[in-house]
Design a protein around this motif. Structure first.
Motif, PDB file in Angstrom:
ATOM      1  N   ILE A  64       0.583  -1.267   0.198  1.00  0.00           N
ATOM      2  CA  ILE A  64      -0.219   0.095  -0.037  1.00  0.00           C
ATOM      3  C   ILE A  64       0.932   1.152  -0.297  1.00  0.00           C
ATOM      4  O   ILE A  64       2.185   1.140   0.449  1.00  0.00           O
ATOM      5  N   VAL A  80      -8.688   1.003  -0.704  1.00  0.00           N
ATOM      6  CA  VAL A  80      -8.779  -0.212  -0.669  1.00  0.00           C
ATOM      7  C   VAL A  80     -10.000  -0.844  -0.519  1.00  0.00           C
ATOM      8  O   VAL A  80     -10.953  -0.121  -0.148  1.00  0.00           O
ATOM      9  N   PRO A 100     -12.312  -4.501   1.053  1.00  0.00           N
ATOM     10  CA  PRO A 100     -12.426  -5.706   1.940  1.00  0.00           C
ATOM     11  C   PRO A 100     -11.492  -6.867   1.122  1.00  0.00           C
ATOM     12  O   PRO A 100     -11.810  -6.997   0.124  1.00  0.00           O
ATOM     13  N   THR A 137      -8.004  -6.632   0.617  1.00  0.00           N
ATOM     14  CA  THR A 137      -7.018  -6.044  -0.154  1.00  0.00           C
ATOM     15  C   THR A 137      -5.822  -6.156   0.719  1.00  0.00           C
ATOM     16  O   THR A 137      -5.860  -5.977   1.794  1.00  0.00           O
ATOM     17  N   VAL A 146      -2.504  -5.735   2.528  1.00  0.00           N
ATOM     18  CA  VAL A 146      -1.717  -4.617   2.991  1.00  0.00           C
ATOM     19  C   VAL A 146      -0.205  -4.659   3.152  1.00  0.00           C
ATOM     20  O   VAL A 146       0.463  -3.706   2.849  1.00  0.00           O
ATOM     21  N   ARG A 164      -4.622  -8.311   5.321  1.00  0.00           N
ATOM     22  CA  ARG A 164      -5.547  -7.901   4.431  1.00  0.00           C
ATOM     23  C   ARG A 164      -6.472  -6.984   5.381  1.00  0.00           C
ATOM     24  O   ARG A 164      -6.935  -6.705   6.283  1.00  0.00           O
ATOM     25  N   SER A 165      -6.913  -5.939   4.559  1.00  0.00           N
ATOM     26  CA  SER A 165      -7.791  -4.811   4.888  1.00  0.00           C
ATOM     27  C   SER A 165      -9.270  -5.465   5.151  1.00  0.00           C
ATOM     28  O   SER A 165      -9.783  -6.157   4.226  1.00  0.00           O
ATOM     29  N   VAL A 216      -6.475   4.490   2.762  1.00  0.00           N
ATOM     30  CA  VAL A 216      -5.096   4.272   3.701  1.00  0.00           C
ATOM     31  C   VAL A 216      -4.732   5.667   4.412  1.00  0.00           C
ATOM     32  O   VAL A 216      -4.210   6.640   3.381  1.00  0.00           O
ATOM     33  N   ASP A 230       0.442   5.217   7.390  1.00  0.00           N
ATOM     34  CA  ASP A 230       1.461   3.878   6.969  1.00  0.00           C
ATOM     35  C   ASP A 230       2.841   4.254   7.520  1.00  0.00           C
ATOM     36  O   ASP A 230       3.630   4.947   7.140  1.00  0.00           O
ATOM     37  N   VAL A 242      -6.685   1.978   8.046  1.00  0.00           N
ATOM     38  CA  VAL A 242      -7.488   2.242   6.782  1.00  0.00           C
ATOM     39  C   VAL A 242      -8.693   2.690   7.234  1.00  0.00           C
ATOM     40  O   VAL A 242      -9.530   2.297   8.382  1.00  0.00           O
ATOM     41  N   ASP A 301     -12.826   4.687   6.501  1.00  0.00           N
ATOM     42  CA  ASP A 301     -13.758   5.225   5.320  1.00  0.00           C
ATOM     43  C   ASP A 301     -14.243   6.219   5.910  1.00  0.00           C
ATOM     44  O   ASP A 301     -15.139   6.463   6.931  1.00  0.00           O
TER      45      ASP A 301
END
Length: 283
Positions: free
Chosen positions: A6, A12, A14, A16, A18, A104-105, A111, A114, A132, A134
């Motif tokens: 990432i 991303v 669900p 994906t 990372v 995984r996400s 993102v 990081d 991550v 929303d």
């Protein structure tokens, strides 16, 4: 950490990937899974053999019963090992012993953090290396004073005025009103959900929440007119000839220097609005 997939600002979904890590715990879980699976398969073969011997009058019932018990135990061990592997969100059928663990996400989003470094060692109590979020939907926490709680039930609109964007109010809807009162601040948390598809609002921003009621006629008086005694509020109402009585009132905030009177006095009553505190001990 052996690999990162990432970058900051990346969108991303669900599932994906990372990042990848070499995890001793994951290796041990995979090893236990393959061992339990092999032992269960051997126990099943032994059970089928004993059943075949018994069906041909060569074996005895006791051996069949022992084989059935052994198989059930090995099957239970396999199910436990399978559950332990699935905790890591991998497909056991395609898993290779010793492979890196792919993190995984769990959600769709962006993102926003990081802090990963290839080769970094992660301790069990380490904080989040990647975040991550929303940000299309934001939740705002407002702290409403105890005396204003009843007014929340009549709210028709909510506006959030951010310190960073004072001239761009954001509309929201009340999602949840806490059932607990904060003893220290004498306030209740109210969760407000806002549409943030333009990403103007950022996590941890400060602002002021304005709860808007349906317009109605009400009595509004200056804050200086309201006196407090123990667990209630009162005002001094004139009865004429320099005589005043204490009227217990139910109040709520109406602005920076004003108070909304919900009950206790009526339109047309004459009250002391300045210097009322001089009469606190009057009888």
């Amino acid at each position: 950490i052996v690999k990162s997939f990432i970058r900051l600002g990346q969108k991303v979904s669900p599932g994906t990937p990372v990042f990848e890590i070499n995890s001793p715990s994951f290796f041990d879980a995979g090893k236990a899974y393959y061992q339990a699976k092999q032992e269960m398969e051997l126990a099943l073969k032994s059970l089928n053999r004993e059943r075949d011997l018994f069906a041909n009058n060569v074996g005895v019932a006791k051996d069949v019963e022992e084989a059935e018990v052994t198989y059930e135990l090995r099957k239970k061990d396999y199910e436990n090992a399978l559950a332990a592997v699935k905790v890591y969100q991998v497909d056991p059928d395609n898993m290779i012993l010793g492979q890196p663990l792919v993190i995984r996400s769990p959600i769709a989003g962006e993102v926003v953090k990081d802090n990963m470094v290839i080769g970094q060692y992660i301790k069990e109590d380490a904080g989040a290396l990647a975040v991550v979020a929303d940000l299309d939907r934001i939740r705002v926490t407002a702290h409403v004073k105890e005396k204003d709680i009843d007014l929340i039930r009549e709210v028709s609109d909510v506006e959030i005025h951010l310190i960073a964007l004072p001239d761009m109010p954001v509309k929201g809807t009340i999602d949840y009103v806490s059932g607990l009162l904060d003893e220290a601040t004498r306030s209740v948390e109210v969760i407000i959900e806002c549409d943030n598809r333009e990403h103007r609002m950022k996590p941890f921003m400060y602002g002021t929440v304005r709860f808007i009621n349906t317009p109605t006629r009400a009595i509004i008086i200056p804050n200086s007119a309201v006196l407090q005694r123990e667990d209630n509020h009162y005002v001094l109402v004139s009865e004429g000839k320099n005589r005043f009585r204490k009227a217990i009132v139910k109040v709520a905030s109406a602005g920076e220097n004003q108070t909304l009177v919900l009950s206790g006095i009526h339109e047309g009553d004459s009250i002391i609005t300045e210097g009322a505190f001089y009469f606190i001990d009057a009888r």
